[in-house]
Design a protein around this motif. Sequence first.
Motif, PDB file in Angstrom:
ATOM      1  N   PHE A  93      54.024  44.480  27.591  1.00 38.39           N
ATOM      2  CA  PHE A  93      54.269  43.940  28.934  1.00 38.39           C
ATOM      3  C   PHE A  93      53.586  42.573  28.993  1.00 38.39           C
ATOM      4  N   VAL A 102      52.571  39.033  30.585  1.00 41.12           N
ATOM      5  CA  VAL A 102      52.308  38.463  31.915  1.00 41.12           C
ATOM      6  C   VAL A 102      51.817  37.025  31.740  1.00 41.12           C
ATOM      7  N   ASN A 140      48.075  37.499  29.490  1.00 41.77           N
ATOM      8  CA  ASN A 140      47.258  38.684  29.188  1.00 41.77           C
ATOM      9  C   ASN A 140      46.974  38.780  27.688  1.00 41.77           C
ATOM     10  N   GLU A 188      45.468  41.616  25.152  1.00 34.07           N
ATOM     11  CA  GLU A 188      45.089  43.030  25.049  1.00 34.07           C
ATOM     12  C   GLU A 188      44.179  43.265  23.847  1.00 34.07           C
ATOM     13  N   CYS A 216      43.626  40.396  31.894  1.00 37.64           N
ATOM     14  CA  CYS A 216      44.876  40.016  32.564  1.00 37.64           C
ATOM     15  C   CYS A 216      45.108  38.501  32.503  1.00 37.64           C
ATOM     16  N   ALA A 217      46.364  38.145  32.707  1.00 37.14           N
ATOM     17  CA  ALA A 217      46.783  36.738  32.710  1.00 37.14           C
ATOM     18  C   ALA A 217      46.023  35.922  33.753  1.00 37.14           C
ATOM     19  N   GLU A 218      45.877  36.470  34.947  1.00 34.73           N
ATOM     20  CA  GLU A 218      45.237  35.725  36.037  1.00 34.73           C
ATOM     21  C   GLU A 218      43.793  35.384  35.687  1.00 34.73           C
ATOM     22  N   PRO A 256      52.253  42.299  41.145  1.00 35.26           N
ATOM     23  CA  PRO A 256      51.135  41.895  42.011  1.00 35.26           C
ATOM     24  C   PRO A 256      49.840  41.917  41.211  1.00 35.26           C
ATOM     25  N   PRO A 257      48.903  41.018  41.500  1.00 30.63           N
ATOM     26  CA  PRO A 257      47.648  41.012  40.740  1.00 30.63           C
ATOM     27  C   PRO A 257      46.865  42.309  40.932  1.00 30.63           C
ATOM     28  N   CYS A 258      46.221  42.782  39.876  1.00 32.04           N
ATOM     29  CA  CYS A 258      45.417  43.999  39.973  1.00 32.04           C
ATOM     30  C   CYS A 258      44.173  43.730  40.825  1.00 32.04           C
TER      31      CYS A 258
HETATM   32  N1  THU Z   1      48.370  42.675  33.620  1.00 33.28           N
HETATM   33  C1  THU Z   1      48.143  41.358  33.924  1.00 33.28           C
HETATM   34  O1  THU Z   1      48.047  40.502  33.026  1.00 33.28           O
HETATM   35  N2  THU Z   1      48.041  41.014  35.222  1.00 33.28           N
HETATM   36  C2  THU Z   1      48.157  41.876  36.276  1.00 33.28           C
HETATM   37  O2  THU Z   1      47.989  41.487  37.414  1.00 33.28           O
HETATM   38  C3  THU Z   1      48.498  43.280  36.030  1.00 33.28           C
HETATM   39  C4  THU Z   1      48.462  43.712  34.610  1.00 33.28           C
HETATM   40  C5  THU Z   1      48.480  43.048  32.201  1.00 33.28           C
HETATM   41  C6  THU Z   1      47.313  43.832  31.667  1.00 33.28           C
HETATM   42  C7  THU Z   1      47.944  44.544  30.493  1.00 33.28           C
HETATM   43  O3  THU Z   1      47.893  43.689  29.358  1.00 33.28           O
HETATM   44  C8  THU Z   1      49.402  44.715  30.897  1.00 33.28           C
HETATM   45  O4  THU Z   1      49.611  43.861  32.008  1.00 33.28           O
HETATM   46  C9  THU Z   1      49.781  46.128  31.263  1.00 33.28           C
HETATM   47  O5  THU Z   1      48.956  46.646  32.240  1.00 33.28           O
END
Ligand code: THU
Length: 133
Positions: free
Chosen positions: A24, A26, A42, A44, A53-55, A84-86
């Motif tokens: 996934f 981002v 992002n 991992e 995360c990307a943000e 949406p941002p976590c």
């Molecule tokens: N992820 C982001 O980069 N930003 C978000 O706001 C939500 C999740 C990434 C983290 C992980 O690498 C992947 O999405 C799946 O959760």
Amino acid sequence: MDDKTLAARAKAAMKGSYAPYSNFHVGAALLSEDGEIFQGANVENISLGLSVCAERNAVATAVNAGHRRFVKVAIASDGDSSVPPCGACRQVLREFCEDMEVLLVDADGSWRKFQLSDLMPEAFAHFPQEPKS
Ligand code: THU
């Protein structure tokens, strides 16, 4: 900086993603108060909890370049719908602004706009004081 440009930069930022576990991808594009864009994707890790995360990567890049005031962020993914941002990213974005616009970019390049203050009401935060150096 117009929203269309920032949304396009969030999509472009996805190219930097390292996501072999979730597959996934981002991308985030963060706009500083003085008009510069900082991208993040992002990254991992095999120890999944260490993934970033990307943000948060966009914030780290911007802060390392000497920018601490942000007005807008766009977030894109290769999923079917916008991301949406976590919660952790909302808190990190809140560190450097009292409020900002958050553009959630869809697969077709269109976006929906939110305020960070709506996504994270009653945040634990010190603004409007300047963050300590
Ligand atoms: N992820 C982001 O980069 N930003 C978000 O706001 C939500 C999740 C990434 C983290 C992980 O690498 C992947 O999405 C799946 O959760």
